[in-house]
Enzyme design. Sequence first.
Site, PDB file in Angstrom:
ATOM      1  CG  HIS A  39      -2.067   0.911   1.109  1.00  0.00           C
ATOM      2  ND1 HIS A  39      -1.991   2.248   1.387  1.00  0.00           N
ATOM      3  CD2 HIS A  39      -3.328   0.675   0.680  1.00  0.00           C
ATOM      4  CE1 HIS A  39      -3.172   2.787   1.161  1.00  0.00           C
ATOM      5  NE2 HIS A  39      -3.998   1.868   0.720  1.00  0.00           N
ATOM      6  CG  ASP A  66      -8.644  -4.515  -2.626  1.00  0.00           C
ATOM      7  OD1 ASP A  66      -9.848  -4.442  -2.360  1.00  0.00           O
ATOM      8  OD2 ASP A  66      -7.997  -3.588  -3.121  1.00  0.00           O
TER       9      ASP A  66
HETATM   10  N1  CMC Z   1       4.130  -7.368  -4.788  1.00  0.00           N
HETATM   11  C1  CMC Z   1       5.479  -7.350  -4.925  1.00  0.00           C
HETATM   12  N2  CMC Z   1       6.253  -6.279  -4.721  1.00  0.00           N
HETATM   13  C2  CMC Z   1       5.630  -5.149  -4.361  1.00  0.00           C
HETATM   14  C3  CMC Z   1       4.245  -5.070  -4.199  1.00  0.00           C
HETATM   15  C4  CMC Z   1       3.481  -6.241  -4.419  1.00  0.00           C
HETATM   16  N3  CMC Z   1       2.157  -6.243  -4.291  1.00  0.00           N
HETATM   17  N4  CMC Z   1       3.890  -3.821  -3.838  1.00  0.00           N
HETATM   18  C5  CMC Z   1       5.027  -3.124  -3.768  1.00  0.00           C
HETATM   19  N5  CMC Z   1       6.094  -3.925  -4.094  1.00  0.00           N
HETATM   20  C6  CMC Z   1       7.510  -3.563  -4.081  1.00  0.00           C
HETATM   21  C7  CMC Z   1       7.850  -2.587  -5.205  1.00  0.00           C
HETATM   22  O1  CMC Z   1       8.245  -3.287  -6.384  1.00  0.00           O
HETATM   23  C8  CMC Z   1       8.994  -1.830  -4.593  1.00  0.00           C
HETATM   24  O2  CMC Z   1      10.149  -2.649  -4.627  1.00  0.00           O
HETATM   25  P1  CMC Z   1      11.625  -1.981  -4.786  1.00  0.00           P
HETATM   26  O3  CMC Z   1      11.805  -1.096  -3.589  1.00  0.00           O
HETATM   27  O4  CMC Z   1      12.558  -3.135  -4.811  1.00  0.00           O
HETATM   28  O5  CMC Z   1      11.586  -1.223  -6.071  1.00  0.00           O
HETATM   29  C9  CMC Z   1       8.604  -1.712  -3.118  1.00  0.00           C
HETATM   30  O6  CMC Z   1       7.753  -2.845  -2.884  1.00  0.00           O
HETATM   31  C10 CMC Z   1       7.882  -0.418  -2.772  1.00  0.00           C
HETATM   32  O7  CMC Z   1       6.700  -0.353  -3.529  1.00  0.00           O
HETATM   33  P2  CMC Z   1       6.199   0.919  -4.325  1.00  0.00           P
HETATM   34  O8  CMC Z   1       6.134   0.568  -5.787  1.00  0.00           O
HETATM   35  O9  CMC Z   1       6.974   2.128  -3.956  1.00  0.00           O
HETATM   36  O10 CMC Z   1       4.749   1.051  -3.747  1.00  0.00           O
HETATM   37  P3  CMC Z   1       3.649   2.057  -4.239  1.00  0.00           P
HETATM   38  O11 CMC Z   1       3.270   2.862  -3.071  1.00  0.00           O
HETATM   39  O12 CMC Z   1       4.079   2.797  -5.454  1.00  0.00           O
HETATM   40  O13 CMC Z   1       2.478   1.073  -4.675  1.00  0.00           O
HETATM   41  C11 CMC Z   1       0.600  -0.311  -4.571  1.00  0.00           C
HETATM   42  C12 CMC Z   1       1.444   0.726  -3.831  1.00  0.00           C
HETATM   43  C13 CMC Z   1      -0.674  -0.587  -3.769  1.00  0.00           C
HETATM   44  C14 CMC Z   1       0.188   0.248  -5.946  1.00  0.00           C
HETATM   45  C15 CMC Z   1       1.414  -1.590  -4.745  1.00  0.00           C
HETATM   46  O14 CMC Z   1       1.807  -2.085  -3.482  1.00  0.00           O
HETATM   47  C16 CMC Z   1       0.663  -2.650  -5.521  1.00  0.00           C
HETATM   48  O15 CMC Z   1       0.623  -2.600  -6.766  1.00  0.00           O
HETATM   49  N6  CMC Z   1       0.048  -3.660  -4.803  1.00  0.00           N
HETATM   50  C17 CMC Z   1      -0.720  -4.683  -5.453  1.00  0.00           C
HETATM   51  C18 CMC Z   1      -2.065  -4.140  -5.879  1.00  0.00           C
HETATM   52  C19 CMC Z   1      -3.000  -3.961  -4.706  1.00  0.00           C
HETATM   53  O16 CMC Z   1      -3.164  -4.842  -3.872  1.00  0.00           O
HETATM   54  N7  CMC Z   1      -3.665  -2.788  -4.664  1.00  0.00           N
HETATM   55  C20 CMC Z   1      -4.670  -2.495  -3.669  1.00  0.00           C
HETATM   56  C21 CMC Z   1      -4.286  -1.331  -2.793  1.00  0.00           C
HETATM   57  S1  CMC Z   1      -5.358  -1.192  -1.355  1.00  0.00           S
HETATM   58  C22 CMC Z   1      -6.904  -0.822  -1.994  1.00  0.00           C
HETATM   59  C23 CMC Z   1      -6.965   0.477  -2.688  1.00  0.00           C
HETATM   60  O17 CMC Z   1      -6.599   1.505  -2.100  1.00  0.00           O
HETATM   61  O18 CMC Z   1      -7.426   0.518  -3.821  1.00  0.00           O
END
Ligand code: CMC
Length: 437
Positions: free
Chosen positions: A314, A372
């Site tokens: 998240h 989710d």
């Molecule tokens: N699986 C694997 N790696 C992950 C995931 C994941 N679900 N989420 C984040 N990471 C990794 C990401 O690749 C990064 O790694 P590194 O530091 O090595 O580059 C690190 O964790 C930090 O992540 P980030 O990309 O900076 O995180 P973000 O804040 O940009 O993204 C997110 C948040 C929710 C989009 C992402 O965690 C994600 O795509 N999760 C899966 C989709 C999901 O479950 N979404 C629902 C969110 S809650 C309901 C809502 O609000 O809609």
Amino acid sequence: MSGSTTNAGGSVTVTLDGTNKSMKLPLLPGTIGPEVADIRKLYSELGIFTYDPGYGGTAACESKITYIDGDVGVLLHRGYPIEQLAEHSTFLEVAHLLLNGELPTPAEKHDFEQGVMRHTMLHEQLRSFYNGFRRDAHPMAIMCGVVGALSAFYHDSLDINDPEVRRISAFRLIAKMPTIAAWAYKYAIGQPFIYPRNDLGYAENFLYMMNAVPAEEYHVNPVLARAMDLILILHADHEQNASTSTVRLAGSTGANPFACIAAGIASLWGPAHGGANEAVLKMLREIGHVDNIPGFLEKVKDKNSGVLLMGFGHRVYKNYDPRAKIMQHTCHAVLKELGIKDDPLLDLAAELERIALHDEYFISRKLYPNVDFYSGIILKAMGFPTSMFTVLFAVARTVGWFSQWKEMIEDPSQRIGRPRQVYTGPTQRDYVALDQR
Ligand code: CMC
């Protein structure tokens, strides 16, 4: 550029390196949460913008609605913890709280519930609108279209500066979303649209319109109605997430609330946001068996694979999402009520969570289950097709979107939203005639 904070004066001083130019940015204190540097005059005084793709460090508005402390996993609506609201409140009571700032008195609760439940019907002309869609259309596509079309049906109430118009529009949107959603589902499966029943509770009426058919009597299971109400509470608002920010940005131009909520629905649709619950179920089905979890997690950890552990991570929570905990408990209650003793997908999800929470990749990145991760399993058990999962999220989030939109419209400092950019394209050049290219 270098900066230093001086909390005594409540400001941070920014100095442009190599020049004698500097300025003090006032620090805006919230009631809780970190202080926020006010950069509004940065460009006029120092001639520079700030760069923050994804807005991870930027406050775009002042808000009194929802507070999240992502480091410890706290979610408050108007100060009330989500755990207490989930245990003691109802969705419509939370809707009143989000919209009006306070829990309602018994009289206010009655009036509010009546106000919402007297607006559940759709204009008959909207019925024919559905016929324009293919039967296999994704229900989120239908939601975007039908909700946007509401503005064509309420010409009388598009004056967003009139508080009474805003009040009625809130009732209309909150009341009609379950009807619009249930009809999108009925349209896909070829069953007659079921008209709302205002004698039922909000969640109960939604389940009724989803599941009833005109040929038979239908009684909604009260345990499932309560579970649905809880799911709606858990999704009602989440401060400045992507879809809410979309609603605010669209609304900042003065667009009407029906159009703004349609924009929010479009933004919610993506798998990184509201579409994640659908993606979780797809992922669990693909994994198929607990024996395949280690192999799947290896793919997740391989950055080149493009595979994510859906339902994990998240932008704000760097701890367990408090909504996920409640959702997990509800999941067990629903499965028990439905007599499902062993759900292979639930077992798989629980094992996936256990392994991931002990894995260095997820620990070091502070990736925890989000709301989710379990919601899809509950909704599937309740008979919802996966394509309806995000629709349900939209039904619940409508009150959050509306509350945030209303707060913005009522904020005298509100301006049109207009981010800046770092331009990295070509500098000015002369047009080249076609025969010389
Ligand atoms: N699986 C694997 N790696 C992950 C995931 C994941 N679900 N989420 C984040 N990471 C990794 C990401 O690749 C990064 O790694 P590194 O530091 O090595 O580059 C690190 O964790 C930090 O992540 P980030 O990309 O900076 O995180 P973000 O804040 O940009 O993204 C997110 C948040 C929710 C989009 C992402 O965690 C994600 O795509 N999760 C899966 C989709 C999901 O479950 N979404 C629902 C969110 S809650 C309901 C809502 O609000 O809609």
